[in-house]
Design an enzyme around this catalytic site. Structure first.
Site, mmCIF file in Angstrom:
data_model
loop_
_atom_site.group_PDB
_atom_site.id
_atom_site.type_symbol
_atom_site.label_atom_id
_atom_site.label_comp_id
_atom_site.label_asym_id
_atom_site.label_seq_id
_atom_site.Cartn_x
_atom_site.Cartn_y
_atom_site.Cartn_z
ATOM 1 N N ALA A 1 0.819 -1.223 0.000
ATOM 2 C CA ALA A 1 0.000 0.000 0.000
ATOM 3 C C ALA A 1 0.850 1.269 0.000
ATOM 4 O O ALA A 1 0.361 2.342 -0.335
ATOM 5 C CB ALA A 1 -0.909 0.005 1.223
ATOM 6 N N GLY B 1 -17.471 -13.186 -2.000
ATOM 7 C CA GLY B 1 -16.475 -13.230 -0.916
ATOM 8 C C GLY B 1 -15.052 -12.961 -1.370
ATOM 9 O O GLY B 1 -14.707 -11.856 -1.782
ATOM 10 N N GLY C 1 -22.747 -24.113 10.021
ATOM 11 C CA GLY C 1 -22.583 -22.657 10.083
ATOM 12 C C GLY C 1 -22.643 -21.983 8.726
ATOM 13 O O GLY C 1 -22.396 -20.786 8.619
ATOM 14 N N LYS D 1 -26.219 -9.870 -5.064
ATOM 15 C CA LYS D 1 -24.885 -9.890 -5.692
ATOM 16 C C LYS D 1 -25.012 -9.734 -7.214
ATOM 17 O O LYS D 1 -24.239 -9.003 -7.850
ATOM 18 C CB LYS D 1 -24.174 -11.200 -5.343
ATOM 19 C CG LYS D 1 -23.892 -11.346 -3.851
ATOM 20 C CD LYS D 1 -23.521 -12.780 -3.485
ATOM 21 C CE LYS D 1 -23.272 -12.941 -2.000
ATOM 22 N NZ LYS D 1 -23.221 -14.346 -1.559
ATOM 23 N N GLY E 1 -17.077 -16.722 4.541
ATOM 24 C CA GLY E 1 -16.163 -17.136 5.602
ATOM 25 C C GLY E 1 -15.275 -15.977 6.031
ATOM 26 O O GLY E 1 -15.086 -15.013 5.287
HETATM 27 P P1 NAP Z 1 -21.847 -10.818 11.992
HETATM 28 O O1 NAP Z 1 -20.918 -11.932 12.280
HETATM 29 O O2 NAP Z 1 -23.263 -10.908 12.436
HETATM 30 O O3 NAP Z 1 -21.196 -9.497 12.616
HETATM 31 C C1 NAP Z 1 -21.892 -8.268 12.677
HETATM 32 C C2 NAP Z 1 -21.069 -7.316 13.534
HETATM 33 O O4 NAP Z 1 -21.718 -6.059 13.530
HETATM 34 C C3 NAP Z 1 -20.938 -7.744 14.984
HETATM 35 O O5 NAP Z 1 -19.655 -7.462 15.490
HETATM 36 C C4 NAP Z 1 -21.971 -6.876 15.694
HETATM 37 O O6 NAP Z 1 -21.645 -6.566 17.019
HETATM 38 C C5 NAP Z 1 -21.912 -5.624 14.869
HETATM 39 N N1 NAP Z 1 -23.179 -4.909 14.945
HETATM 40 C C6 NAP Z 1 -24.400 -5.312 14.545
HETATM 41 N N2 NAP Z 1 -25.327 -4.393 14.835
HETATM 42 C C7 NAP Z 1 -24.665 -3.378 15.454
HETATM 43 C C8 NAP Z 1 -25.082 -2.153 16.038
HETATM 44 N N3 NAP Z 1 -26.368 -1.786 16.057
HETATM 45 N N4 NAP Z 1 -24.151 -1.368 16.603
HETATM 46 C C9 NAP Z 1 -22.852 -1.734 16.613
HETATM 47 N N5 NAP Z 1 -22.391 -2.902 16.084
HETATM 48 C C10 NAP Z 1 -23.304 -3.702 15.528
HETATM 49 O O7 NAP Z 1 -21.908 -10.507 10.426
HETATM 50 P P2 NAP Z 1 -20.858 -10.964 9.310
HETATM 51 O O8 NAP Z 1 -21.154 -12.363 8.903
HETATM 52 O O9 NAP Z 1 -19.501 -10.593 9.710
HETATM 53 O O10 NAP Z 1 -21.341 -10.064 8.070
HETATM 54 C C11 NAP Z 1 -21.025 -8.689 7.998
HETATM 55 C C12 NAP Z 1 -21.341 -8.173 6.600
HETATM 56 O O11 NAP Z 1 -20.543 -8.863 5.652
HETATM 57 C C13 NAP Z 1 -22.785 -8.381 6.137
HETATM 58 O O12 NAP Z 1 -23.188 -7.309 5.347
HETATM 59 C C14 NAP Z 1 -22.692 -9.658 5.299
HETATM 60 O O13 NAP Z 1 -23.702 -9.758 4.323
HETATM 61 C C15 NAP Z 1 -21.353 -9.465 4.654
HETATM 62 N N6 NAP Z 1 -20.703 -10.699 4.224
HETATM 63 C C16 NAP Z 1 -20.572 -11.718 5.092
HETATM 64 C C17 NAP Z 1 -19.890 -12.864 4.664
HETATM 65 C C18 NAP Z 1 -19.703 -14.007 5.606
HETATM 66 O O14 NAP Z 1 -19.099 -15.014 5.183
HETATM 67 N N7 NAP Z 1 -20.140 -13.945 6.856
HETATM 68 C C19 NAP Z 1 -19.391 -12.941 3.358
HETATM 69 C C20 NAP Z 1 -19.539 -11.851 2.491
HETATM 70 C C21 NAP Z 1 -20.206 -10.735 2.934
HETATM 71 P P3 NAP Z 1 -21.618 -7.677 18.198
HETATM 72 O O15 NAP Z 1 -20.480 -8.588 17.847
HETATM 73 O O16 NAP Z 1 -21.336 -6.910 19.432
HETATM 74 O O17 NAP Z 1 -22.955 -8.324 18.135
HETATM 75 N N1 HSE Z 2 -24.676 -16.277 2.790
HETATM 76 C C1 HSE Z 2 -23.721 -16.176 1.733
HETATM 77 C C2 HSE Z 2 -23.495 -17.515 1.059
HETATM 78 C C3 HSE Z 2 -22.373 -15.675 2.210
HETATM 79 O O1 HSE Z 2 -24.008 -18.539 1.513
HETATM 80 O O2 HSE Z 2 -22.809 -17.525 0.044
HETATM 81 C C4 HSE Z 2 -22.323 -14.197 2.345
HETATM 82 O O3 HSE Z 2 -22.319 -13.606 1.071
#
Ligand code: NAP
Ligand code: HSE
Length: 434
Positions: A33, A134, A187, A205, A302
């Site tokens: 970077a 992802g 999960g 997407k 993930g």
């Molecule tokens: P997650 O595990 O549910 O984490 C959400 C985080 O946001 C947690 O740390 C939570 O806090 C915090 N949060 C939620 N509401 C809040 C509030 N009102 N104030 C402050 N903090 C708050 O979600 P994730 O799976 O990481 O996904 C995050 C984003 O990435 C989403 O938009 C999802 O679609 C996208 N995404 C996820 C993946 C995946 O593989 N999981 C892949 C691609 C894209 P706490 O920990 O204190 O509850």
């Molecule tokens: N829920 C999505 C999937 C991951 O199963 O591919 C986050 O984009």
């Protein structure tokens, strides 16, 4: 040079993954970077849990607005998910002149046009590599690597949960419910799996991919969305017999009168690369007039695969933030003033081959009557399988040549009224990837 200061909204699966990757690879990332990238603020709900991840020296708050309004923060990384608080915080960060990195496809699919316009007015970047597939760098490929091409179509397996379910149904002959419960145990699927299994996540997407492919505004409401919950083991078996596999596809294609934008289960030829994408993996095929077909494959979800994309965006923003905004790569690959509002075609206007399955009485004239009805609606049969059923009837499976969806719908309605037809007609579209 001083490190770039980053505020992280969310420290869940992707947020914590981003934190770990940034720390583990800090030196390599700084060499790439041109300066360090340092998270100085984190916003979460559960401050104690976050403290146990990031240690004692980080500023942690449960008020995300404190992060987006802090004058020392240069990039806000939104990893909370949802479309209300995230929407407010992203627009507030932009208003405060901060660049934004997000993995939130739902937010961008629903509010992308407004968010990108606000960012353009302010001269800041909104980077979203992690929002589609992802860890696969498909946004980078479409915005930069394929920029010479007139894109003809994009077809992808862009939801890992549904691909895992369909793979388990096919290889282990599980029912949809059994495979879903397994996906939840591992999960992959959420406690409420609706967004994944009903195709909504994939449509978010796909909407972004379509904008970048064709230079059209983000139009989630125009997408046709059908999930996988109606698919039966029987369809898996019959598709295989016909030389196909069933996948949940996101398809967007340029046609003479508009753009196709659709997510639904589809039969793909067994010999195609997409057919061999199994388990929770993602893959996207892009067809351009100069390059032909290119394939992108990898983990679509993930902690660290998604963090890989988030950190790549952080590096990009760090490299480019001093560039004249006019000379940066446009958010949606096309200059904002060059987006064209091409119509999204209604689903009944698409033309594709179809798989049809139904149960009938086993008696003379049944096949002839059904074939006549199909012919009446200009539908030509490519192949047909007949199997006896346990109840003394017959199961019929048709593969049609290309047909107009409106014609297929009318033909199905007429066939289901025939007195010898014992079931509704299962209809699955075929995607030949041409
Ligand atoms: P997650 O595990 O549910 O984490 C959400 C985080 O946001 C947690 O740390 C939570 O806090 C915090 N949060 C939620 N509401 C809040 C509030 N009102 N104030 C402050 N903090 C708050 O979600 P994730 O799976 O990481 O996904 C995050 C984003 O990435 C989403 O938009 C999802 O679609 C996208 N995404 C996820 C993946 C995946 O593989 N999981 C892949 C691609 C894209 P706490 O920990 O204190 O509850
Ligand atoms: N829920 C999505 C999937 C991951 O199963 O591919 C986050 O984009």
């Amino acid at each position: 040079m001083e490190a770039m200061k980053v505020g992280l909204l969310g420290l869940g699966v992707v947020g914590a993954g981003t934190w770990h990757v940034l720390n583990r690879n800090a030196q390599e990332i700084a060499r790439r970077a041109g300066r360090g990238i340092e998270v100085t603020h984190v916003a979460v709900r559960d401050v104690a849990k976050a403290r146990s991840i990031v240690g004692p020296n980080m500023l942690i708050t449960d008020r995300p607005e404190e992060v987006v309004c802090d004058p020392t923060i240069e990039i806000v990384v939104e990893l909370m998910g949802g479309v209300t608080l995230a929407y407010d915080m992203v627009l507030k960060a932009i208003e405060n002149g901060k660049h934004v990195v997000t993995a939130n496809k739902a937010l961008l699919a629903l509010h992308g046009t407004e968010i990108f316009e606000a960012a353009s007015r302010k001269g800041v970047m909104v980077a979203f590599e992690a929002a589609v597939a992802g860890g696969i760098p498909i946004i980078k490929a479409m915005r930069e690597g394929l920029t010479a091409n007139r894109i003809e179509w994009v077809v992808g397996i862009i939801n890992g949960t549904t691909n895992y379910i369909l793979s388990e149904m096919r290889t282990r002959h599980l029912s949809f419910a059994q495979a879903l419960s397994q996906a939840q145990g591992l999960g992959y699927a959420e406690a409420d799996p609706t967004g994944d299994v009903e195709g909504i996540d994939a449509a978010h997407k796909l909407t972004l991919l379509a904008s970048m492919a064709f230079g059209i505004p983000v139009q989630f409401t125009g997408a046709y969305i059908e999930g996988i919950s109606a698919i039966e083991d029987e369809d898996m078996v019959q598709a295989e017999r016909l030389g196909y596999r069933i996948k949940l596809l996101g398809i967007t294609r340029r046609r003479d009168h508009g753009i196709e934008l659709r997510v639904h289960p589809a039969l793909v030829p067994i010999e195609s690369l997409l057919a061999s994408v199994e388990g929770p993996m993602n893959a996207v095929v892009v067809s351009g007039d100069a390059v032909g077909q290119t394939l992108y494959y990898g983990q679509g979800a993930g902690a660290e695969p998604t963090a890989s994309a988030v950190v790549a965006d952080l590096v990009d923003v760090t490299r480019l933030h001093t560039a004249d905004p006019e000379h940066r790569v446009p958010h949606l690959a096309f200059k904002t003033n060059a987006l064209i509002d091409t119509a999204i075609l209604p689903i009944d206007q698409i033309v594709t081959p179809y798989y049809l399955r139904l149960n009938v009485d086993d008696q003379p004239g049944v096949l002839a009557d059904i074939s006549r009805e199909l012919a009446h609606f200009r539908i030509s049969i490519e192949s047909m399988i007949q199997k006896p059923t346990e109840l003394g009837g017959a199961k019929l499976i048709f593969l049609t040549h290309q047909a107009l969806e409106a014609d297929i719908n009318e033909a199905i309605e007429a066939i289901e009224k025939m007195p010898f037809v014992r079931s509704s007609v299962m209809r699955i579209r075929v995607e030949a990837l041409q």
